[in-house]
Design a protein around this motif. Structure first.
Motif, PDB file in Angstrom:
ATOM      1  N   ASP A   1      54.053 -34.789 -10.813  1.00 38.74           N
ATOM      2  CA  ASP A   1      53.491 -33.502 -11.281  1.00 38.74           C
ATOM      3  C   ASP A   1      53.872 -33.241 -12.734  1.00 38.74           C
ATOM      4  OD1 ASP A   1      52.322 -32.944  -8.861  1.00 38.74           O
ATOM      5  OD2 ASP A   1      53.828 -31.482  -8.216  1.00 38.74           O
TER       6      ASP A   1
ATOM      7  N   PHE B   1      51.954 -35.652 -14.982  1.00 43.17           N
ATOM      8  CA  PHE B   1      50.548 -35.249 -15.006  1.00 43.17           C
ATOM      9  C   PHE B   1      50.343 -34.056 -15.956  1.00 43.17           C
ATOM     10  CE2 PHE B   1      47.481 -32.192 -13.246  1.00 43.17           C
ATOM     11  CZ  PHE B   1      46.311 -32.883 -13.534  1.00 43.17           C
ATOM     12  N   HIS B   2      51.167 -33.010 -15.789  1.00 39.27           N
ATOM     13  CA  HIS B   2      50.980 -31.829 -16.642  1.00 39.27           C
ATOM     14  C   HIS B   2      51.336 -32.132 -18.103  1.00 39.27           C
ATOM     15  CE1 HIS B   2      50.646 -29.790 -12.733  1.00 39.27           C
ATOM     16  NE2 HIS B   2      49.873 -28.953 -13.402  1.00 39.27           N
TER      17      HIS B   2
ATOM     18  N   LYS C   1      49.272 -21.608 -20.932  1.00 39.62           N
ATOM     19  CA  LYS C   1      49.244 -21.851 -19.482  1.00 39.62           C
ATOM     20  C   LYS C   1      49.698 -23.282 -19.179  1.00 39.62           C
ATOM     21  CE  LYS C   1      48.480 -21.281 -15.140  1.00 39.62           C
ATOM     22  NZ  LYS C   1      49.331 -20.408 -14.321  1.00 39.62           N
TER      23      LYS C   1
ATOM     24  N   LYS D   1      53.028 -24.556 -17.031  1.00 40.67           N
ATOM     25  CA  LYS D   1      53.037 -25.537 -15.925  1.00 40.67           C
ATOM     26  C   LYS D   1      54.027 -26.668 -16.205  1.00 40.67           C
ATOM     27  CE  LYS D   1      51.077 -25.476 -12.713  1.00 40.67           C
ATOM     28  NZ  LYS D   1      51.497 -24.806 -11.456  1.00 40.67           N
TER      29      LYS D   1
ATOM     30  N   ARG E   1      37.411 -33.759 -19.011  1.00 48.99           N
ATOM     31  CA  ARG E   1      37.523 -32.379 -18.503  1.00 48.99           C
ATOM     32  C   ARG E   1      37.587 -31.348 -19.635  1.00 48.99           C
ATOM     33  NH1 ARG E   1      36.253 -34.969 -14.418  1.00 48.99           N
ATOM     34  NH2 ARG E   1      37.282 -34.697 -12.405  1.00 48.99           N
TER      35      ARG E   1
ATOM     36  N   VAL F   1      39.818 -39.359 -17.811  1.00 47.33           N
ATOM     37  CA  VAL F   1      39.379 -38.226 -16.976  1.00 47.33           C
ATOM     38  C   VAL F   1      39.809 -36.904 -17.617  1.00 47.33           C
ATOM     39  CG1 VAL F   1      39.653 -37.087 -14.734  1.00 47.33           C
ATOM     40  CG2 VAL F   1      39.414 -39.562 -14.827  1.00 47.33           C
ATOM     41  N   LEU F   2      41.061 -36.849 -18.091  1.00 45.62           N
ATOM     42  CA  LEU F   2      41.557 -35.603 -18.699  1.00 45.62           C
ATOM     43  C   LEU F   2      40.723 -35.235 -19.929  1.00 45.62           C
ATOM     44  CD1 LEU F   2      45.454 -36.013 -18.437  1.00 45.62           C
ATOM     45  CD2 LEU F   2      43.846 -35.068 -16.787  1.00 45.62           C
TER      46      LEU F   2
ATOM     47  N   LEU G   1      43.473 -42.158 -16.310  1.00 44.94           N
ATOM     48  CA  LEU G   1      43.733 -40.718 -16.212  1.00 44.94           C
ATOM     49  C   LEU G   1      43.467 -40.031 -17.557  1.00 44.94           C
ATOM     50  CD1 LEU G   1      44.617 -38.473 -14.328  1.00 44.94           C
ATOM     51  CD2 LEU G   1      46.999 -39.112 -14.718  1.00 44.94           C
TER      52      LEU G   1
ATOM     53  N   ALA H   1      40.016 -28.828 -16.004  1.00 51.36           N
ATOM     54  CA  ALA H   1      39.142 -27.988 -16.848  1.00 51.36           C
ATOM     55  C   ALA H   1      39.651 -26.552 -16.847  1.00 51.36           C
ATOM     56  CB  ALA H   1      37.703 -28.058 -16.342  1.00 51.36           C
TER      57      ALA H   1
ATOM     58  N   GLN I   1      35.522 -25.958 -10.394  1.00 46.85           N
ATOM     59  CA  GLN I   1      35.578 -27.200  -9.603  1.00 46.85           C
ATOM     60  C   GLN I   1      36.712 -28.111 -10.040  1.00 46.85           C
ATOM     61  OE1 GLN I   1      33.539 -27.960  -6.944  1.00 46.85           O
ATOM     62  NE2 GLN I   1      32.885 -25.849  -7.222  1.00 46.85           N
ATOM     63  N   SER I   2      37.155 -27.973 -11.284  1.00 40.96           N
ATOM     64  CA  SER I   2      38.137 -28.913 -11.829  1.00 40.96           C
ATOM     65  C   SER I   2      39.413 -28.186 -12.252  1.00 40.96           C
ATOM     66  CB  SER I   2      37.516 -29.637 -13.039  1.00 40.96           C
ATOM     67  OG  SER I   2      38.546 -30.153 -13.866  1.00 40.96           O
ATOM     68  N   TYR I   3      40.526 -28.628 -11.668  1.00 34.99           N
ATOM     69  CA  TYR I   3      41.831 -28.030 -12.005  1.00 34.99           C
ATOM     70  C   TYR I   3      42.148 -28.250 -13.481  1.00 34.99           C
ATOM     71  CZ  TYR I   3      46.902 -27.364 -12.104  1.00 34.99           C
ATOM     72  OH  TYR I   3      48.168 -26.954 -12.421  1.00 34.99           O
TER      73      TYR I   3
ATOM     74  N   GLU J   1      57.439 -25.281 -15.435  1.00 34.11           N
ATOM     75  CA  GLU J   1      57.633 -25.138 -13.977  1.00 34.11           C
ATOM     76  C   GLU J   1      57.924 -26.489 -13.340  1.00 34.11           C
ATOM     77  OE1 GLU J   1      54.254 -21.911 -13.050  1.00 34.11           O
ATOM     78  OE2 GLU J   1      54.361 -23.533 -11.569  1.00 34.11           O
ATOM     79  N   GLU J   2      57.104 -27.484 -13.717  1.00 39.32           N
ATOM     80  CA  GLU J   2      57.256 -28.813 -13.098  1.00 39.32           C
ATOM     81  C   GLU J   2      58.576 -29.466 -13.518  1.00 39.32           C
ATOM     82  OE1 GLU J   2      55.428 -29.330 -10.722  1.00 39.32           O
ATOM     83  OE2 GLU J   2      53.594 -28.220 -11.147  1.00 39.32           O
TER      84      GLU J   2
HETATM   85  N1  PRT Z   1      47.066 -36.019 -10.806  1.00 41.89           N
HETATM   86  C1  PRT Z   1      46.554 -34.912 -10.630  1.00 41.89           C
HETATM   87  C2  PRT Z   1      47.341 -33.784 -10.178  1.00 41.89           C
HETATM   88  N2  PRT Z   1      48.662 -33.676  -9.857  1.00 41.89           N
HETATM   89  C3  PRT Z   1      48.819 -32.386  -9.520  1.00 41.89           C
HETATM   90  N3  PRT Z   1      47.673 -31.701  -9.600  1.00 41.89           N
HETATM   91  C4  PRT Z   1      47.419 -30.283  -9.312  1.00 41.89           C
HETATM   92  O1  PRT Z   1      48.413 -29.552  -9.983  1.00 41.89           O
HETATM   93  C5  PRT Z   1      48.686 -28.380  -9.289  1.00 41.89           C
HETATM   94  C6  PRT Z   1      50.179 -28.348  -9.100  1.00 41.89           C
HETATM   95  O2  PRT Z   1      50.564 -27.132  -9.361  1.00 41.89           O
HETATM   96  P1  PRT Z   1      51.474 -26.378  -8.309  1.00 41.89           P
HETATM   97  O3  PRT Z   1      52.198 -27.326  -7.444  1.00 41.89           O
HETATM   98  O4  PRT Z   1      52.274 -25.462  -9.145  1.00 41.89           O
HETATM   99  O5  PRT Z   1      50.360 -25.674  -7.433  1.00 41.89           O
HETATM  100  P2  PRT Z   1      49.725 -24.251  -7.614  1.00 41.89           P
HETATM  101  O6  PRT Z   1      50.763 -23.235  -7.335  1.00 41.89           O
HETATM  102  O7  PRT Z   1      48.486 -24.273  -6.742  1.00 41.89           O
HETATM  103  O8  PRT Z   1      49.264 -24.180  -9.169  1.00 41.89           O
HETATM  104  P3  PRT Z   1      49.080 -22.828 -10.068  1.00 41.89           P
HETATM  105  O9  PRT Z   1      48.192 -21.893  -9.310  1.00 41.89           O
HETATM  106  O10 PRT Z   1      50.455 -22.310 -10.368  1.00 41.89           O
HETATM  107  O11 PRT Z   1      48.400 -23.338 -11.341  1.00 41.89           O
HETATM  108  C7  PRT Z   1      47.953 -28.431  -7.936  1.00 41.89           C
HETATM  109  O12 PRT Z   1      46.790 -27.626  -7.961  1.00 41.89           O
HETATM  110  C8  PRT Z   1      47.572 -29.918  -7.844  1.00 41.89           C
HETATM  111  O13 PRT Z   1      46.353 -30.124  -7.175  1.00 41.89           O
HETATM  112  C9  PRT Z   1      46.712 -32.532 -10.013  1.00 41.89           C
HETATM  113  N4  PRT Z   1      45.393 -32.332 -10.274  1.00 41.89           N
HETATM  114  C10 PRT Z   1      44.661 -33.389 -10.701  1.00 41.89           C
HETATM  115  N5  PRT Z   1      45.202 -34.655 -10.892  1.00 41.89           N
HETATM  116  C11 PRT Z   1      44.388 -35.773 -11.445  1.00 41.89           C
HETATM  117  O14 PRT Z   1      43.451 -35.227 -12.357  1.00 41.89           O
HETATM  118  C12 PRT Z   1      42.150 -35.685 -12.025  1.00 41.89           C
HETATM  119  C13 PRT Z   1      41.140 -34.604 -12.382  1.00 41.89           C
HETATM  120  O15 PRT Z   1      41.362 -33.456 -11.585  1.00 41.89           O
HETATM  121  P4  PRT Z   1      40.251 -32.282 -11.545  1.00 41.89           P
HETATM  122  O16 PRT Z   1      40.134 -31.763 -12.918  1.00 41.89           O
HETATM  123  O17 PRT Z   1      40.774 -31.250 -10.572  1.00 41.89           O
HETATM  124  O18 PRT Z   1      38.992 -32.919 -11.059  1.00 41.89           O
HETATM  125  C14 PRT Z   1      42.196 -35.975 -10.511  1.00 41.89           C
HETATM  126  O19 PRT Z   1      41.259 -36.948 -10.172  1.00 41.89           O
HETATM  127  C15 PRT Z   1      43.610 -36.507 -10.358  1.00 41.89           C
HETATM  128  O20 PRT Z   1      43.626 -37.895 -10.672  1.00 41.89           O
END
Ligand code: PRT
Length: 110
Positions: free
Chosen positions: A70, A73-74, A36, A40, A15, A11-12, A8, A27, A23-25, A43-44
């Motif tokens: 969560d 992760f954050h 920001k 998060k 990003r 990957v982070l 992880l 990023a 495309q990437s949360y 919040e978590e």
């Molecule tokens: N482990 C996680 C993970 N856990 C939680 N989340 C995201 O964290 C967010 C949780 O925030 P919330 O529950 O508050 O949801 P939200 O209200 O939509 O969020 P906001 O609009 O408030 O920011 C959601 O959008 C989840 O999808 C994650 N997003 C990504 N990952 C990992 O990160 C990797 C890279 O992710 P990308 O960058 O998106 O490809 C992935 O392969 C995963 O392994």
């Protein structure tokens, strides 16, 4: 477990250089910046506390595990944004565990 965290971390880290925040949360968090990310984490943390109270009354830990994931992760995104990673924290925990092990050994030998 440590393997998952290390993968992880990688990957982070990747990003941080990704230009595609749509495309990437992760990023998108990096591009929005530290405030920001800290919002998060806060919040978590609150959601984890509420889930722990619910778990106590219901006897069900499913939501608590999800909210803790969560939060972890954050927190990892926060560390990555600032140039640290999970292994820095694992090393610190290991160091403390080693120290407490030594203290226990010393106490037993008295
Ligand atoms: N482990 C996680 C993970 N856990 C939680 N989340 C995201 O964290 C967010 C949780 O925030 P919330 O529950 O508050 O949801 P939200 O209200 O939509 O969020 P906001 O609009 O408030 O920011 C959601 O959008 C989840 O999808 C994650 N997003 C990504 N990952 C990992 O990160 C990797 C890279 O992710 P990308 O960058 O998106 O490809 C992935 O392969 C995963 O392994």
């Amino acid at each position: 477990m440590s393997d998952v965290l290390q993968q992880l971390d990688a990957v982070l880290e990747s990003r941080k250089n990704s230009s595609d925040a749509t495309q990437s949360y992760v990023a998108s968090l990096h591009s929005k910046g530290l405030n920001k990310i800290l919002e998060k984490v806060g919040e978590e943390a609150t959601e984890t506390i509420l889930a722990a109270k619910d778990a106590q009354s219901s006897g069900e830990n499913g939501d608590l595990i999800g909210e803790t994931a969560d939060l972890w992760f954050h927190s990892l995104v926060m560390l990555s944004h600032l140039g640290a990673d999970s292994q820095d924290v694992v090393r610190e925990l290991g160091r403390r565990f080693g120290l407490s092990g030594l203290e226990e050994k010393a106490a037993r030998s008295k």
